[in-house]
Write a protein that holds these residues in place. Structure first.
Motif, PDB file in Angstrom:
ATOM      1  N   GLU A 108       0.815  -1.221   0.000  1.00 26.89           N
ATOM      2  CA  GLU A 108       0.000   0.000   0.000  1.00 26.89           C
ATOM      3  C   GLU A 108       0.853   1.278   0.000  1.00 26.89           C
ATOM      4  OE1 GLU A 108      -0.077  -2.435   2.263  1.00 26.89           O
ATOM      5  OE2 GLU A 108      -2.128  -2.911   2.898  1.00 26.89           O
ATOM      6  N   ALA A 109       0.243   2.360  -0.472  1.00 28.68           N
ATOM      7  CA  ALA A 109       0.933   3.656  -0.553  1.00 28.68           C
ATOM      8  C   ALA A 109       1.421   4.108   0.825  1.00 28.68           C
ATOM      9  CB  ALA A 109       0.005   4.701  -1.158  1.00 28.68           C
ATOM     10  N   PHE A 110       0.622   3.852   1.878  1.00 22.78           N
ATOM     11  CA  PHE A 110       1.026   4.337   3.210  1.00 22.78           C
ATOM     12  C   PHE A 110       2.266   3.624   3.746  1.00 22.78           C
ATOM     13  CE2 PHE A 110      -0.426   0.778   5.745  1.00 22.78           C
ATOM     14  CZ  PHE A 110      -1.541   0.273   5.086  1.00 22.78           C
ATOM     15  N   ARG A 111       2.635   2.493   3.125  1.00 23.86           N
ATOM     16  CA  ARG A 111       3.846   1.792   3.564  1.00 23.86           C
ATOM     17  C   ARG A 111       5.102   2.285   2.830  1.00 23.86           C
ATOM     18  NH1 ARG A 111       1.703  -2.503   6.726  1.00 23.86           N
ATOM     19  NH2 ARG A 111      -0.325  -3.088   5.902  1.00 23.86           N
ATOM     20  N   GLN A 112       4.931   3.264   1.946  1.00 27.04           N
ATOM     21  CA  GLN A 112       6.081   3.713   1.145  1.00 27.04           C
ATOM     22  C   GLN A 112       6.941   4.745   1.863  1.00 27.04           C
ATOM     23  OE1 GLN A 112       6.560   1.656  -1.281  1.00 27.04           O
ATOM     24  NE2 GLN A 112       4.558   0.830  -0.723  1.00 27.04           N
ATOM     25  N   VAL A 113       6.441   5.216   3.019  1.00 19.02           N
ATOM     26  CA  VAL A 113       7.237   6.159   3.821  1.00 19.02           C
ATOM     27  C   VAL A 113       7.895   5.389   4.956  1.00 19.02           C
ATOM     28  CG1 VAL A 113       7.101   8.122   5.416  1.00 19.02           C
ATOM     29  CG2 VAL A 113       5.723   8.104   3.337  1.00 19.02           C
ATOM     30  N   SER A 114       9.199   5.630   5.154  1.00 19.16           N
ATOM     31  CA  SER A 114       9.887   5.065   6.316  1.00 19.16           C
ATOM     32  C   SER A 114      10.699   6.163   6.983  1.00 19.16           C
ATOM     33  CB  SER A 114      10.826   3.935   5.901  1.00 19.16           C
ATOM     34  OG  SER A 114      11.700   3.649   6.986  1.00 19.16           O
ATOM     35  N   TYR A 115      10.338   6.465   8.233  1.00 18.67           N
ATOM     36  CA  TYR A 115      11.088   7.499   8.954  1.00 18.67           C
ATOM     37  C   TYR A 115      12.476   7.012   9.355  1.00 18.67           C
ATOM     38  CZ  TYR A 115       7.002  10.456   8.904  1.00 18.67           C
ATOM     39  OH  TYR A 115       5.967  11.234   8.482  1.00 18.67           O
ATOM     40  N   VAL A 116      12.571   5.753   9.816  1.00 19.03           N
ATOM     41  CA  VAL A 116      13.894   5.270  10.259  1.00 19.03           C
ATOM     42  C   VAL A 116      14.895   5.191   9.112  1.00 19.03           C
ATOM     43  CG1 VAL A 116      13.066   4.028  12.313  1.00 19.03           C
ATOM     44  CG2 VAL A 116      13.321   2.790  10.147  1.00 19.03           C
ATOM     45  N   SER A 117      14.391   5.117   7.890  1.00 16.54           N
ATOM     46  CA  SER A 117      15.310   5.028   6.742  1.00 16.54           C
ATOM     47  C   SER A 117      16.132   6.307   6.571  1.00 16.54           C
ATOM     48  CB  SER A 117      14.564   4.700   5.454  1.00 16.54           C
ATOM     49  OG  SER A 117      13.857   5.822   5.018  1.00 16.54           O
ATOM     50  N   TYR A 118      15.676   7.417   7.199  1.00 16.31           N
ATOM     51  CA  TYR A 118      16.479   8.645   7.161  1.00 16.31           C
ATOM     52  C   TYR A 118      17.773   8.478   7.942  1.00 16.31           C
ATOM     53  CZ  TYR A 118      12.659  11.258   5.018  1.00 16.31           C
ATOM     54  OH  TYR A 118      11.702  11.694   4.163  1.00 16.31           O
ATOM     55  N   TYR A 119      17.794   7.464   8.835  1.00 19.10           N
ATOM     56  CA  TYR A 119      19.004   7.220   9.619  1.00 19.10           C
ATOM     57  C   TYR A 119      19.742   5.955   9.181  1.00 19.10           C
ATOM     58  CZ  TYR A 119      22.253   6.173  13.295  1.00 19.10           C
ATOM     59  OH  TYR A 119      23.407   5.865  13.960  1.00 19.10           O
ATOM     60  N   CYS A 120      18.999   4.893   8.881  1.00 19.75           N
ATOM     61  CA  CYS A 120      19.623   3.584   8.650  1.00 19.75           C
ATOM     62  C   CYS A 120      20.519   3.603   7.405  1.00 19.75           C
ATOM     63  CB  CYS A 120      18.543   2.512   8.501  1.00 19.75           C
ATOM     64  SG  CYS A 120      17.679   2.196  10.053  1.00 19.75           S
ATOM     65  N   SER A 121      21.648   2.910   7.493  1.00 17.55           N
ATOM     66  CA  SER A 121      22.585   2.923   6.363  1.00 17.55           C
ATOM     67  C   SER A 121      22.164   1.944   5.275  1.00 17.55           C
ATOM     68  CB  SER A 121      24.004   2.634   6.837  1.00 17.55           C
ATOM     69  OG  SER A 121      24.007   1.551   7.714  1.00 17.55           O
ATOM     70  N   LYS A 122      21.221   1.052   5.594  1.00 17.34           N
ATOM     71  CA  LYS A 122      20.772   0.074   4.613  1.00 17.34           C
ATOM     72  C   LYS A 122      19.350  -0.342   4.964  1.00 17.34           C
ATOM     73  CE  LYS A 122      22.458  -4.462   2.929  1.00 17.34           C
ATOM     74  NZ  LYS A 122      22.882  -4.305   1.540  1.00 17.34           N
TER      75      LYS A 122
END
Ligand code: DQA
Length: 143
Positions: A108-122
């Motif tokens: 779903e579209a709402f799963r396309q945002v990830s806040y932790v990905s702004y920090y995680c290296s992978k």
């Protein structure tokens, strides 16, 4: 190496929840897989799961005081909502990898945002439980 594997809400329901998406293996199976992999590789590992956002923040903060070298995090649904988890990771500055069992990018579209990905290296998605092993090996420089 000291690794923390953190799982968020509903991941304790693995094996029961939506098996067509998450498979039939349980959370205990996941912990056993991770533990035996880390035993073989001489990696110290702790697996924690909570359904509560604040608990997950506390676990990330505690990792700083426990001198954890790397965090593998599957924040479950908090992936898509939680600035608090992102800020906790930024606060402790411990290298981190984001894991999702399912192919979130095809959902779903709402799963396309990830806040932790702004920090995680992978970010590893859609590889089932193997994604956690890949994340651990990446953090330990064995990939
Ligand atoms: C998940 C994907 C999330 O969108 C969902 O809310 C989960 C599990 C995964 O592992 O595929 O709880 O993080």
């Amino acid at each position: 190496m000291k690794i923390l594997v953190l799982n968020g809400p509903n991941l304790n329901m693995l094996g029961i929840r939506e098996p067509d998406i998450y498979g039939s293996s349980t959370y205990d199976d996941l912990v056993n897989l991770i533990t035996s992999h880390c035993e073989k590789k001489d990696i110290e590992v702790k697996c924690l799961q909570s359904n509560h956002e604040g608990d997950l923040v506390d676990y990330i903060q505690q990792a700083f005081f426990d001198k954890v070298d790397g965090i593998v995090i599957n924040p479950g649904a908090y992936t898509h909502t939680s600035v608090a988890l992102l800020d906790a990771l930024k606060a402790v500055m411990i290298p981190a990898v984001e894991v999702h069992i399912s192919k979130v990018n095809e959902r779903e579209a709402f799963r396309q945002v990830s806040y932790v990905s702004y920090y995680c290296s992978k970010t590893i998605t859609g590889k089932g439980f193997d994604g956690y092993i890949e994340a651990i090996d990446y953090l330990c420089g064995q990939e």
